[in-house]
Design a protein around this motif. Structure first.
Motif, short mmCIF file in Angstrom:
data_model
loop_
_atom_site.label_atom_id
_atom_site.label_comp_id
_atom_site.label_asym_id
_atom_site.label_seq_id
_atom_site.Cartn_x
_atom_site.Cartn_y
_atom_site.Cartn_z
N ARG A 1 -108.50 -13.69 54.41
CA ARG A 1 -108.27 -13.03 55.37
C ARG A 1 -107.60 -13.01 56.88
O ARG A 1 -107.53 -12.15 57.17
CB ARG A 1 -109.38 -11.55 54.95
N ARG A 2 -108.46 -14.41 57.07
CA ARG A 2 -107.23 -15.16 58.84
C ARG A 2 -106.36 -14.53 59.35
O ARG A 2 -106.68 -13.60 60.15
CB ARG A 2 -107.72 -16.01 58.66
N GLY B 1 -110.83 -6.20 49.49
CA GLY B 1 -111.88 -5.62 48.68
C GLY B 1 -113.26 -5.79 49.07
O GLY B 1 -114.13 -5.90 47.79
N PHE B 2 -113.31 -4.96 49.79
CA PHE B 2 -114.55 -4.07 50.02
C PHE B 2 -114.33 -2.81 50.56
O PHE B 2 -113.08 -2.09 51.16
CB PHE B 2 -115.05 -5.22 51.77
N THR B 3 -115.57 -2.69 50.32
CA THR B 3 -115.72 -0.88 50.76
C THR B 3 -115.38 -0.14 52.86
O THR B 3 -116.37 -1.61 52.77
CB THR B 3 -116.73 0.24 50.08
N VAL C 1 -124.61 -18.24 51.54
CA VAL C 1 -125.02 -17.05 51.96
C VAL C 1 -124.33 -15.90 50.91
O VAL C 1 -123.75 -15.09 50.20
CB VAL C 1 -125.76 -15.86 52.97
N ALA C 2 -123.08 -16.25 51.10
CA ALA C 2 -121.28 -15.36 49.97
C ALA C 2 -121.54 -15.81 48.86
O ALA C 2 -120.92 -14.98 48.59
CB ALA C 2 -120.06 -15.74 51.76
N VAL D 1 -118.30 -10.84 53.79
CA VAL D 1 -116.90 -10.02 54.33
C VAL D 1 -117.14 -11.07 55.67
O VAL D 1 -115.89 -12.09 55.59
CB VAL D 1 -117.26 -8.47 55.53
N LEU D 2 -117.63 -12.01 56.37
CA LEU D 2 -117.46 -12.33 57.51
C LEU D 2 -116.04 -13.74 56.96
O LEU D 2 -115.99 -14.65 57.51
CB LEU D 2 -119.02 -13.19 57.90
#
Length: 355
Positions: A267-268, A306-308, A162-163, A259-260
């Motif tokens: 980003r772990r 890199g996300f809002t 999905v990502a 994000v997951l």
């Protein structure tokens, strides 16, 4: 043979024989036997039952188009074949398709030698009415098929699949098909419950190529409808989605998956550092403390990730962490030792199992 080996000690002789047997055990070399096409075809039943050989050499055996077609048919899907030499045979462009099909159906086959075949010299293109190259000339389709086997695409499943999707692009490209799917399930008011829509997607969307089964399985009714108190896709709260609400839900679920995947991958370490910065010397936090701490730092973290802030909030919110506390991990609670707090391992184990 006795003369050639008489100077060897018994153990050296045994080692020599074993070495030679190991070298050729998984190879059929027909090039030195001058079998001809009939002789090669006589060996096809052997190739069909021998699931251990890796190399097959048919160089210079006089195999024509019909012969290579039968050889390839007998080898389709062979579990271990990795090397095929069909060089120096009178195979024209018409025989290339059979070889390409063999490569497509046999993922282990990563090397095919075909020099000096007719199709490499353009023998089929000498007729005055066909001056341009045939698509199979020089074996270009063979090279492409081999390249695919050497570097097969990575198959993703679940949240990772999905990502990797571009849902906004999918909605642009497949909007009309998606509408047909939606309204085939909706009632007369043009609305549908999420359970009805998800079941419908799983039944027919994969066949239509509109939405994959990974996305259908990933969609969570609790998240989409916002039944745990957050603002969900069901904006009027009637328990049924309009087409517009559904499209927004697809986009939001795509973001949540991204994000997951960032938490599970690049980003772990950042997330771990943040966890211990909040936990201090104790090294453990309650879910309430984790939710409060992470929500308070979204603004600082979003640019680096890199996300809002809104995109990160699809995962890092109190409702998500409340669900983490209620669910089990492989039959046990998220809090493995039952002390009401989570260590980094306990928290991360639960986070990676979110859908």
């Amino acid at each position: 043979m006795t003369f050639l080996t008489s100077y060897l000690a018994e153990e050296d002789f045994d080692a020599s024989v074993e070495e030679q047997m190991a070298y050729s055990k998984f190879t059929y070399r027909c090039d030195a036997a001058y079998l001809g096409q009939k002789g090669v075809l006589a060996l096809l039943p052997v190739f069909a039952v021998d699931a251990s050989f890796t190399h097959l050499v048919l160089r210079g055996c006089g195999v024509h188009n019909d012969g290579i077609g039968k050889v390839c048919e007998s080898l389709l899907g062979h579990p271990t074949l990795s090397y095929l030499d069909i060089g120096d045979n009178p195979i024209s462009e018409g025989g290339v398709d059979a070889v390409v099909r063999l490569i497509h159906k046999t993922p282990t086959l990563v090397e095919c030698v075909f020099d000096k075949c007719f199709f490499t010299r353009g023998y089929s293109n000498t007729h005055e009415t066909r001056m341009e190259d045939h698509p199979n000339t020089n074996g270009r389709p063979i090279v492409s098929a081999l390249e695919y086997n050497r570097h097969p695409p990575v198959v993703l499943h679940g949240a990772a699949a999905v990502a990797a999707m571009d849902i906004p692009a999918l909605l642009r490209a497949k909007k009309s098909e998606l509408k047909v799917l939606f309204y085939s399930l909706a009632g007369v008011d043009g609305r549908v419950s999420f359970e009805e829509l998800r079941d419908g997607m799983l039944d027919c969307a994969e066949e239509w190529g509109v939405v994959s089964s990974d996305l259908g399985a990933f969609l969570d009714p609790e998240v989409v409808f916002g039944r745990m108190g957050s603002q969900g896709a069901d904006e009027d709260g009637d328990g049924r989605l309009t087409f517009g609400e559904f499209c927004r839900a697809l986009v939001e679920e795509n973001v949540r998956a991204k994000v997951l995947e960032a938490c599970r991958g690049p980003r772990r370490v950042d997330l771990k550092v943040l966890f211990y910065a909040m936990a201090g010397t104790d090294g453990e936090l309650t879910l309430e403390e984790i939710a409060e701490g992470l929500e308070g730092t979204l603004g600082e973290q979003s640019e680096a990730w890199g996300f809002t802030v809104e995109e990160m909030h699809t995962v890092f919110n109190r409702e998500t962490f409340a669900a983490m506390g209620e669910a089990d991990v492989d039959g046990g609670a998220a809090d493995f030792d039952g002390d009401g707090k989570l260590s980094w391992t306990e928290f991360y184990t639960r986070l990676t199992r979110l859908q």
